[in-house]
Design a protein around this motif. Structure first.
Motif, mmCIF file in Angstrom:
data_model
loop_
_atom_site.group_PDB
_atom_site.id
_atom_site.type_symbol
_atom_site.label_atom_id
_atom_site.label_comp_id
_atom_site.label_asym_id
_atom_site.label_seq_id
_atom_site.Cartn_x
_atom_site.Cartn_y
_atom_site.Cartn_z
ATOM 1 N N UNK A 196 0.841 -1.201 0.000
ATOM 2 C CA UNK A 196 0.000 0.000 0.000
ATOM 3 C C UNK A 196 0.874 1.248 0.000
ATOM 4 N N UNK A 197 0.478 2.234 -0.785
ATOM 5 C CA UNK A 197 1.219 3.486 -0.844
ATOM 6 C C UNK A 197 0.896 4.334 0.378
ATOM 7 N N UNK A 198 1.942 4.670 1.119
ATOM 8 C CA UNK A 198 1.766 5.518 2.290
ATOM 9 C C UNK A 198 2.908 6.523 2.305
ATOM 10 N N UNK A 199 2.605 7.788 2.486
ATOM 11 C CA UNK A 199 3.634 8.816 2.471
ATOM 12 C C UNK A 199 3.625 9.600 3.775
ATOM 13 N N UNK A 200 4.528 10.549 3.877
ATOM 14 C CA UNK A 200 4.660 11.381 5.076
ATOM 15 C C UNK A 200 3.353 12.089 5.423
ATOM 16 N N UNK A 201 2.603 12.503 4.391
ATOM 17 C CA UNK A 201 1.365 13.249 4.648
ATOM 18 C C UNK A 201 0.336 12.389 5.374
ATOM 19 N N UNK A 202 0.383 11.078 5.164
ATOM 20 C CA UNK A 202 -0.534 10.168 5.867
ATOM 21 C C UNK A 202 -0.274 10.211 7.366
ATOM 22 N N UNK A 203 1.004 10.197 7.744
ATOM 23 C CA UNK A 203 1.360 10.238 9.159
ATOM 24 C C UNK A 203 1.022 11.589 9.781
ATOM 25 N N UNK A 204 1.248 12.661 9.034
ATOM 26 C CA UNK A 204 0.987 14.007 9.547
ATOM 27 C C UNK A 204 -0.494 14.202 9.840
ATOM 28 N N UNK A 205 -1.345 13.712 8.939
ATOM 29 C CA UNK A 205 -2.788 13.967 9.052
ATOM 30 C C UNK A 205 -3.566 12.814 9.675
ATOM 31 N N UNK A 206 -2.937 11.651 9.788
ATOM 32 C CA UNK A 206 -3.642 10.503 10.346
ATOM 33 C C UNK A 206 -4.649 9.906 9.375
ATOM 34 N N UNK A 207 -4.274 9.833 8.086
ATOM 35 C CA UNK A 207 -5.149 9.259 7.062
ATOM 36 C C UNK A 207 -4.492 8.009 6.458
ATOM 37 N N UNK A 208 -5.296 7.145 5.894
ATOM 38 C CA UNK A 208 -4.793 5.876 5.347
ATOM 39 C C UNK A 208 -4.131 6.070 3.995
ATOM 40 N N UNK A 209 -4.777 6.833 3.121
ATOM 41 C CA UNK A 209 -4.261 7.055 1.767
ATOM 42 C C UNK A 209 -3.911 8.531 1.564
ATOM 43 N N UNK A 210 -2.861 8.833 0.805
ATOM 44 C CA UNK A 210 -2.485 10.228 0.547
ATOM 45 C C UNK A 210 -3.342 10.850 -0.558
ATOM 46 N N UNK A 211 -4.645 10.874 -0.315
ATOM 47 C CA UNK A 211 -5.607 11.364 -1.302
ATOM 48 C C UNK A 211 -6.500 12.424 -0.662
ATOM 49 N N UNK A 212 -6.496 13.616 -1.241
ATOM 50 C CA UNK A 212 -7.390 14.693 -0.811
ATOM 51 C C UNK A 212 -8.533 14.804 -1.804
ATOM 52 N N UNK A 213 -9.697 15.145 -1.314
ATOM 53 C CA UNK A 213 -10.844 15.480 -2.167
ATOM 54 C C UNK A 213 -10.904 17.002 -2.243
#
Length: 314
Positions: free
Chosen positions: A1-18
């Motif tokens: 699964x793709x996980x980046x720094x932004x996932x850890x910063x925001x507490x989200x599973x996928x680095x995808x914003x709507x």
């Protein structure tokens, strides 16, 4: 699964914003995206502060996961909305159509993560100096207010110019776009037009149908003369506005011509007077599906592409 720094910063599973699409991205859609593992974002647009408060509360009643609010800084209600996000303890604020400098300290003091939308390197550097958490580098392929640079040009320049995580936006519709954004240096992506096809997106059926039936040349940009270019579907309204824009109509009349046009599209599906915002990727949106499915689908598509990105190089 793709996980980046932004996932850890925001507490989200996928680095995808709507994306924060005015009158479109409401509490219901934002909650659905957040429940699907991305970051759902409520659009304040030109709406009064109490409307934004109501949508935040709707989203929080539907999910316990992080949500964001996009504040369009040109709005006459921007000051009030800037306070509402603090009062309602929103997790993330994204900003667009202006400079959020005067609000940054109060948001940061309230432990809100601030992620401005930028369309230039100069703005990206300023936002870093002011303490932004991350940046959304949005290219001119996107719908709504657009800048001059394309996503493929803007994203690597912003990545090189700042030390902040960069979210790529504009022209991204599927796993190929996600993979391309990561190859450019981004640590996440923001999608707007793709979520117009979400089951939870409450736009008028006419609007949704026009997106699902769009082709590669379906959009156009208007508003350059007034300094606020906007990309939308090539409708009767957009074509008439373009004629007025370059036909000598006074600025004030031209501004009034667009007042309420987006809401007419979103709520009433008015093809003659409504402004149907859309990015250039509309032709790649083929079906209506749940927001969570969209998030998972694009990330599942991107993963094998990224894993095999350089496998053909000898």
């Amino acid at each position: 699964m793709i996980k980046s720094k932004i996932c850890d910063i925001l507490g989200i599973k996928y680095p995808v914003f709507q994306g924060g699409m005015a009158w479109i991205a409401d509490g219901k859609l934002a909650a659905a995206v957040s429940e699907g593992g991305g970051l759902g974002i409520i659009a304040a647009g030109n709406a009064p502060a109490e409307y934004v408060r109501e949508q935040i509360r709707i989203a929080k009643s539907l999910t316990q996961k992080p949500i964001g609010v996009n504040i369009m800084l040109m709005s006459p209600y921007a000051d009030e909305v800037a306070s509402v996000v603090i009062e309602e303890k929103v997790d993330v604020v994204t900003t667009g159509a202006g400079n959020p400098s005067k609000y940054m300290k109060n948001w940061k003091d309230a432990d809100i993560k601030v992620i401005p939308v930028v369309a230039s390197v100069a703005m990206a550097k300023l936002m870093q100096r002011l303490g932004a958490t991350a940046l959304i580098a949005e290219g001119g392929e996107s719908g709504g207010h657009v800048g001059e640079l394309t996503t493929i040009v803007l994203v690597p320049q912003v990545c090189d110019a700042t030390e902040l995580p960069v979210i790529a936006a504009g022209g991204i519709a599927d796993g190929r776009g996600v993979a391309a954004a990561f190859m450019l240096g981004a640590q996440g992506v923001q999608l707007g037009t793709r979520f117009l096809s979400a089951v939870e997106c409450s736009i008028h059926p006419v609007y949704k149908e026009k997106i699902l039936k769009a082709n590669d040349l379906c959009t156009m940009v208007t508003g350059k003369r007034l300094g606020h270019p906007v990309r939308s579907l090539r409708t009767i309204f957009a074509q008439n506005y373009s004629k007025a824009e370059y036909g000598g109509m006074p600025d004030e009349e031209l501004e009034n011509l667009a007042v309420g046009a987006l809401r007419l599209a979103v709520v009433e599906g008015d093809i003659e007077k409504g402004c149907f915002l859309s990015g250039q990727i509309a032709a790649m949106v083929k079906k209506e599906q749940p927001a969570a499915e969209i998030v998972k689908e694009i990330m599942d598509e991107a993963e094998p592409i990224l894993k095999g990105a350089i496998s053909w190089v000898e």
